[in-house]
Scaffold this active site. Structure first.
Site, short mmCIF file in Angstrom:
data_model
loop_
_atom_site.label_atom_id
_atom_site.label_comp_id
_atom_site.label_asym_id
_atom_site.label_seq_id
_atom_site.Cartn_x
_atom_site.Cartn_y
_atom_site.Cartn_z
N TYR A 70 0.82 -1.21 0.00
CA TYR A 70 0.00 0.00 0.00
C TYR A 70 0.86 1.26 0.00
CZ TYR A 70 -3.78 -3.10 1.71
OH TYR A 70 -4.69 -4.11 1.88
N LYS A 251 -12.68 0.91 4.23
CA LYS A 251 -11.87 2.11 4.05
C LYS A 251 -12.77 3.33 3.94
CE LYS A 251 -10.79 4.14 0.49
NZ LYS A 251 -11.21 5.43 -0.15
N SER A 252 -12.45 4.36 4.69
CA SER A 252 -13.09 5.66 4.51
C SER A 252 -12.19 6.74 5.08
CB SER A 252 -14.46 5.73 5.21
OG SER A 252 -15.02 7.02 5.03
N ARG A 257 -18.50 9.12 7.89
CA ARG A 257 -18.66 7.72 7.49
C ARG A 257 -17.83 6.80 8.37
NH1 ARG A 257 -18.96 9.93 2.18
NH2 ARG A 257 -16.74 9.54 1.78
N ASN A 261 -19.44 3.69 10.23
CA ASN A 261 -18.96 2.34 9.98
C ASN A 261 -18.56 1.62 11.27
OD1 ASN A 261 -19.34 2.74 7.25
ND2 ASN A 261 -17.17 3.05 6.78
#
Length: 297
Positions: A70, A251-252, A257, A261
């Site tokens: 990543y 993922k956010s 959000r 989540n």
């Protein structure tokens, strides 16, 4: 701040086949607890990633998922260190590439490089990112990881994107990964992989748990449940994961959000709700899932 929920990791703690690890004085190490909801970070990098992780930690997240590939271990580590939260309260998962598949010294070199990038003393969970069966070194990599749990550099180890056949080869040498992190969402749940994980005592962790884009979250089977419960569609899907015993790492980078989540532990889905979401599985790979027999890094 939302209260997190945890699962206990098991798996083989050394290459002798034992399911426990010991301190130098012979006493048992404390059980490793993994938060059921983590923050996925791909493809965030740099300041954007650091800000997203910092926001998530402030909201109550205590699990962050990163990887060598990543290219954001540095950003994740910076946020963890800069958060002011005790290191032992934040669970960090990372993963390593095929370059490091091999004996203990090789895997350790990759691990130490990752820790240096992250600015951390240890990872809580360290995963073989892809099996790369053409190299045929993933079993040896797992043997090395099991041995490294006694080094203090990792607390637990596991695998990612392993199909049942890959997992079986690891089991045959007396090793049990604590986690198999896989692409898993309602329309592509990979039930065969989940069943193999469960039979072996391996926890399933779901990446891309709510899909990509809005197509899944616009499905009436999801939106009708969300409307009835006064929840977002993403919350319904994430509750589906954790209620069935999976870890999920959505993922956010959006603080609102992120909070939504994480807030999936104050309600439950009915058996009919669970069945309705289960029924969305198409039985074929989604466009975003790579084939672990041919793809890897």
């Amino acid at each position: 701040m939302v209260t997190q929920r945890y699962a206990q990791l098991s798996g083989t703690g050394s290459n002798t086949g034992s399911n426990t690890s010991n301190n130098d004085d012979g006493t048992a190490l404390p059980a490793v607890q993994i938060p059921l909801i983590g923050l996925g970070t791909w493809p965030l990098t740099g300041a954007d990633c650091t800000e997203a992780v910092a926001s998530a930690l402030e909201a109550g997240y205590r699990h962050v998922d990163t990887a060598e590939n990543y290219r954001n271990e540095d950003a994740v580590g910076s946020a963890v260190v800069g958060s002011g939260i005790s290191r032992d309260e934040v669970f960090v998962t990372s993963k390593f590439n095929r370059e490091w598949h091999g004996p203990v010294d090789t895997v350790r070199a990759g691990l130490e490089a990752g820790l240096e990038r992250a600015g951390l003393d240890y990872f809580d969970l360290y995963l073989v990112h892809w099996p790369n069966p053409s190299l045929d070194r993933y079993v040896q990599a797992c043997e090395s990881l099991a041995e490294l749990t006694e080094s203090g550099l990792i607390r637990s180890w596991g695998v990612s994107n392993f199909k049942p056949a890959h997992l079986q080869r690891v089991l045959e040498v007396g090793l049990v990964p604590s986690v198999n992190q896989i692409h898993c969402q309602p329309t592509d749940a990979q039930p065969d992989v989940q069943e193999a994980n469960t039979a072996a005592g391996v926890l399933t962790a779901a990446y891309t748990p709510i899909g990509r884009g809005s197509e899944l979250l616009d499905r009436p089977e999801i939106t009708s449940i969300a409307s009835r419960l006064g929840r977002t569609p993403a919350q319904v899907v994430l509750r589906w994961h954790v209620q069935q015993g999976r870890i999920a790492v959505p993922k956010s980078a959006d603080p609102q959000r992120q909070r939504e989540n994480l807030d999936v532990f104050s309600f439950e889905l009915t058996a009919d709700d669970l069945a309705a979401v289960d029924a969305l599985d198409a039985g074929v790979p989604s466009e975003t899932r790579q084939d672990a027999d041919v793809f890897g890094h």
